[in-house]
Design a protein around this motif. Sequence first.
Motif, PDB file in Angstrom:
ATOM      1  N   LYS A  60       0.576  -1.170  -0.010  1.00 53.62           N
ATOM      2  CA  LYS A  60       0.041  -0.334  -0.121  1.00 53.62           C
ATOM      3  C   LYS A  60       0.910   1.391   0.019  1.00 53.62           C
ATOM      4  O   LYS A  60       0.406   2.660  -0.663  1.00 53.62           O
ATOM      5  CB  LYS A  60      -1.354   0.157   1.105  1.00 53.62           C
ATOM      6  N   GLU A  94      -9.132   4.215  -2.431  1.00 47.88           N
ATOM      7  CA  GLU A  94      -8.416   4.292  -1.512  1.00 47.88           C
ATOM      8  C   GLU A  94      -8.891   3.429  -0.120  1.00 47.88           C
ATOM      9  O   GLU A  94      -9.148   3.072   0.318  1.00 47.88           O
ATOM     10  CB  GLU A  94      -8.289   5.879  -1.471  1.00 47.88           C
ATOM     11  N   ASN A  98      -8.392   0.971   2.239  1.00 45.66           N
ATOM     12  CA  ASN A  98      -8.769   1.051   3.932  1.00 45.66           C
ATOM     13  C   ASN A  98      -9.097  -0.375   4.319  1.00 45.66           C
ATOM     14  O   ASN A  98      -9.020  -0.476   5.592  1.00 45.66           O
ATOM     15  CB  ASN A  98      -9.242   2.790   3.907  1.00 45.66           C
ATOM     16  N   ASP A 101      -7.754  -3.339   4.889  1.00 50.17           N
ATOM     17  CA  ASP A 101      -6.736  -3.157   5.918  1.00 50.17           C
ATOM     18  C   ASP A 101      -7.226  -3.369   7.737  1.00 50.17           C
ATOM     19  O   ASP A 101      -6.814  -3.912   8.421  1.00 50.17           O
ATOM     20  CB  ASP A 101      -6.386  -1.354   6.251  1.00 50.17           C
ATOM     21  N   GLN A 102      -8.652  -3.158   8.098  1.00 52.72           N
ATOM     22  CA  GLN A 102      -9.257  -3.219   8.568  1.00 52.72           C
ATOM     23  C   GLN A 102      -9.715  -5.048   8.633  1.00 52.72           C
ATOM     24  O   GLN A 102     -10.829  -5.344  10.235  1.00 52.72           O
ATOM     25  CB  GLN A 102     -10.796  -2.592   8.689  1.00 52.72           C
TER      26      GLN A 102
END
Length: 295
Positions: A60, A94, A98, A101-102
């Motif tokens: 990323k 994006e 994101n 990522d979570q």
Amino acid sequence: MNESYYADTSSVRAAGGSLASLLESGRLRTSVLVAIELFNGMTDSEDAFRKRRAGLRTLKREIDFRMPEQIIFSGFQALVDEFDFIENRTRSLEIILNALDQADTLADFRHALDAATLNFPLDYFASYDQKFESVFGRIVEIEAREVRCLFEDANAPKFDPTRTIPSEVLSGGLASFCDWLLADGNSLNESLTQMSLATVAASLVIEPPSDELIHRAYNSYNGIGYTYLKALSMKSTDLMRSNTHGQRNDGMDVAHFLYLHEGEVLVSEDLAQRELAERIGVSAITFNELRGSLS
């Protein structure tokens, strides 16, 4: 001087767990194309999700988020000065990264995407290769038409309009003409590619673009994406010479050259990709060769 390296999708897949340490060196980077290609098949299974998530989380920070069309457009100063190229896909991309990522599981990821406001959903990016193939196909089609017209005009009884094409080349037929275009030091082939790129770039803001706008764009080329122009020039003439449409992912493969900085080394597991790089004067190595050189 330390060399800089650009990793395409094939090398990122091959890197596995070794990718993080190489990225930390600050000498390896990649592009949005790798993220997009890793999205393909991401939701097929939990295993596919976990493998792609690991790679995307690592990548990323080193991703060049410019989309291919944006770079192609930015190469023609007349278009940049006169028009605004609105790129609104990056925000959705994006948001997806994101969410990734979570997320710990595929179910978590799907839930996060359902709750997000996305102008361009994951499916858009997962199938982007097909969308860009149409852009690539149009560029190749325009150049093929220009090559054929130049060959036929040069064979006309009146005269060779370029005054540079040897008679023995013309008498050898279209394949011989393509070989001559591909020869070292022949700038005519790149000029034809520049015209096809100018046509496609102009069509991104006006469809259909006028001949006057296309020629203004052509004459304003500022060198951005020149490595891509060289690679595309070789690839498109190769396809015309062999009278084939090429492979399904040719457009995306060649698009990686849009992101190469001058003097940068291409890292790829794809032999055809490395051979194309070498033909245009770009150094190319495999991931294992990169790992060995940095160890």
